[in-house]
Scaffold this active site. Sequence first.
Site, short mmCIF file in Angstrom:
data_model
loop_
_atom_site.label_atom_id
_atom_site.label_comp_id
_atom_site.label_asym_id
_atom_site.label_seq_id
_atom_site.Cartn_x
_atom_site.Cartn_y
_atom_site.Cartn_z
N ASP A 79 81.28 -69.84 -29.93
CA ASP A 79 82.45 -69.09 -29.50
C ASP A 79 82.54 -68.94 -27.99
O ASP A 79 83.63 -68.78 -27.46
CB ASP A 79 82.50 -67.74 -30.22
CG ASP A 79 83.04 -67.90 -31.64
OD1 ASP A 79 84.22 -68.29 -31.77
OD2 ASP A 79 82.30 -67.66 -32.60
N GLU A 87 88.97 -66.50 -30.27
CA GLU A 87 87.55 -66.86 -30.10
C GLU A 87 86.85 -65.82 -29.22
O GLU A 87 85.66 -65.55 -29.41
CB GLU A 87 87.42 -68.26 -29.47
CG GLU A 87 88.16 -69.39 -30.18
CD GLU A 87 87.56 -69.83 -31.51
OE1 GLU A 87 86.79 -69.05 -32.11
OE2 GLU A 87 87.88 -70.96 -31.94
N HIS A 118 85.77 -63.09 -31.33
CA HIS A 118 84.54 -63.45 -32.04
C HIS A 118 83.33 -63.20 -31.14
O HIS A 118 82.34 -62.63 -31.56
CB HIS A 118 84.58 -64.92 -32.48
CG HIS A 118 85.74 -65.23 -33.37
ND1 HIS A 118 86.06 -66.49 -33.79
CD2 HIS A 118 86.68 -64.41 -33.94
CE1 HIS A 118 87.14 -66.45 -34.56
NE2 HIS A 118 87.54 -65.20 -34.66
N TYR A 169 79.92 -60.48 -31.58
CA TYR A 169 78.47 -60.72 -31.58
C TYR A 169 77.75 -59.67 -30.74
O TYR A 169 76.66 -59.21 -31.07
CB TYR A 169 78.13 -62.14 -31.09
CG TYR A 169 78.85 -63.21 -31.88
CD1 TYR A 169 78.90 -63.12 -33.28
CD2 TYR A 169 79.49 -64.26 -31.26
CE1 TYR A 169 79.58 -64.07 -34.02
CE2 TYR A 169 80.18 -65.21 -32.00
CZ TYR A 169 80.22 -65.11 -33.37
OH TYR A 169 80.92 -66.05 -34.10
N GLU A 205 85.16 -76.86 -35.64
CA GLU A 205 85.84 -75.84 -36.45
C GLU A 205 85.63 -76.09 -37.95
O GLU A 205 85.64 -75.17 -38.75
CB GLU A 205 87.34 -75.82 -36.14
CG GLU A 205 87.69 -75.49 -34.68
CD GLU A 205 87.62 -73.99 -34.38
OE1 GLU A 205 87.32 -73.20 -35.28
OE2 GLU A 205 87.85 -73.62 -33.20
N ASP A 257 89.76 -66.61 -39.42
CA ASP A 257 90.36 -67.17 -38.20
C ASP A 257 90.02 -68.66 -38.07
O ASP A 257 90.87 -69.48 -37.72
CB ASP A 257 89.83 -66.45 -36.95
CG ASP A 257 90.27 -64.99 -36.89
OD1 ASP A 257 91.26 -64.62 -37.57
OD2 ASP A 257 89.61 -64.21 -36.17
N GLU A 258 88.75 -68.99 -38.33
CA GLU A 258 88.33 -70.39 -38.15
C GLU A 258 89.13 -71.33 -39.04
O GLU A 258 89.41 -72.47 -38.68
CB GLU A 258 86.83 -70.57 -38.43
CG GLU A 258 85.87 -69.75 -37.55
CD GLU A 258 86.09 -69.89 -36.06
OE1 GLU A 258 86.86 -70.77 -35.63
OE2 GLU A 258 85.50 -69.11 -35.30
N HIS A 300 92.17 -72.21 -37.16
CA HIS A 300 91.87 -73.12 -36.05
C HIS A 300 91.72 -74.54 -36.58
O HIS A 300 92.22 -75.50 -36.01
CB HIS A 300 90.60 -72.69 -35.32
CG HIS A 300 90.64 -71.27 -34.86
ND1 HIS A 300 89.53 -70.59 -34.42
CD2 HIS A 300 91.68 -70.39 -34.80
CE1 HIS A 300 89.89 -69.34 -34.11
NE2 HIS A 300 91.17 -69.21 -34.32
FE LIG Z 1 87.52 -71.39 -33.93
FE LIG Z 2 85.37 -68.54 -33.41
#
Ligand SMILES: [Fe+2]
Ligand SMILES: [Fe+2]
Lengths: 376, 101
Positions: free
Chosen positions: A85, A116, A119, A123, A205, A238-239, A242
């Site tokens: 990310d 991203e 994301h 973390y 992705e 989300d991924e 993408h």
């Molecule tokens: Fe992504």
């Molecule tokens: Fe991501």
Amino acid sequence: MKYTTFNQQSTNPLVEPMFFGNPVNVARYDQQKHQIFEKLIEKQISFFWRPEEVDVSKDRVDFQKLSEPEKHIFISNLKYQTLLDSVQGRSPNIAFLPIVSLPELETWVETWSFFETIHSRSYTHILRNLFADPSAVFEDIVLNEEIKRRATDISKYYDDLIFATQVWQTQGEGVHLVDGQTVTINQRELKKKLFLCMNSVNALEAIRFYVSFACTFAFAERELMEGNSKIIRLIARDEALHLSSTQHILNLWAKGKDDPEMASIAEECHDEARAIFMNAVEQEKQWATYLFQHGSMIGLNKDILCQYVEFIANHRMAAIGLDTPFEVKSNPLPWMNNYLNSDNVQVAPQESEISSYLVGQIDSEVSGDDFGDFDL
Amino acid sequence: MTSEISTSDVLPMKMDDLFIIHLDDQTRLACLKDKTLLESLEAHQVEVHFQCREGFCGACRTKLIEGQVDYLTDPLAFIDDDEILPCCCVAKSDLKLKLGG
Ligand SMILES: [Fe+2]
Ligand SMILES: [Fe+2]
Ligand code: FES
């Protein structure tokens, strides 16, 4: 061609190619050449979420209960995802925005990258909860050989395209000497770099997250690290968007529905594109080996994880018109679907800190002394 | 109140609400109009891959050989011209599908 932030030439974005046409001028979304990107923007925005909304405090207790091999698995995955990310939070912007020619695609790239960054922020939210000082985890990301090897493969196609675009936009087409190196710049070469880069991003992705997703959800199956799992579900959702966007771009090119030259490049570079995907599959399997080097975790082992990567890879490769090279036909980890199902992804208010998180943050930052002048 | 269902109540409903899904020469399944195609297939224990169940991940991508479907939500995942996303569509006619691409 020199980049301009507002192209004063009248252009018709309905006939521009996705990339390497005229720079975008007016950000308008009332009409689109490729509607899909406008729809993806809307969907992605409707998915908006904040890491702080998810209560991860119980995970700290769970983490202490994990075995040493399990801790290694959990933390290594977080490091790898942080790397992915970090790259994705900036690279689509830097690589694609200078060469994009459609307003809806330009905004999709920006929206995509923005998510991203959410994301990445999540973390930090997860790690801060587990460690008083998460620095050691972050610092290891640029030192850890296993992660570095992946970082090289992920960033090289981006870096290649970015560099070539910079030379092209400052010096034009031709043969240039840059830092003692001869660089040949022409439209076809630039487009080839774009094509390979898009394939590498698509592979990222498509499969690069799934080994760590599987580990996260395997912990959740045992009712462990559930706060983390809730965040990863939001990320996985989300991924999927993408991935849809890179699949659409690659297919629009290959089927001649955008820039005809990209269709011929897709044919010419077919083998190279396939190799990029297969290499990503291989690296994911090696990642599984690295994760389980000190021992497995309940419900998951290296072999089944590798089969899952192959299963996912077959589907993802088929989606971009490649062959399906792997034997595995049915899903080796069927419970994964429960976590990837968007019906289950809502952040339930009773399980989260929605109403309290601001109060909580303030609480922890206000010391008793601050109330010195207060008469209660 | 006890309800007496006459055939005239049932039959028109059945004819309107059921379409047939052909999977191969042997397999024909009844499909309910108010269920998504994915739900209909699952009701018959047919394994179809899925993830999002909302038309954006592409996991359920299936070849439509014959027939028409209506989408309940816009399909956002990439599909080819001859493919459908069973998770977010309903049958509009009898269908011929090819599963497991
Ligand atoms: Fe992504
Ligand atoms: Fe991501
Ligand atoms: S299950 Fe995701 S598109 Fe159908």
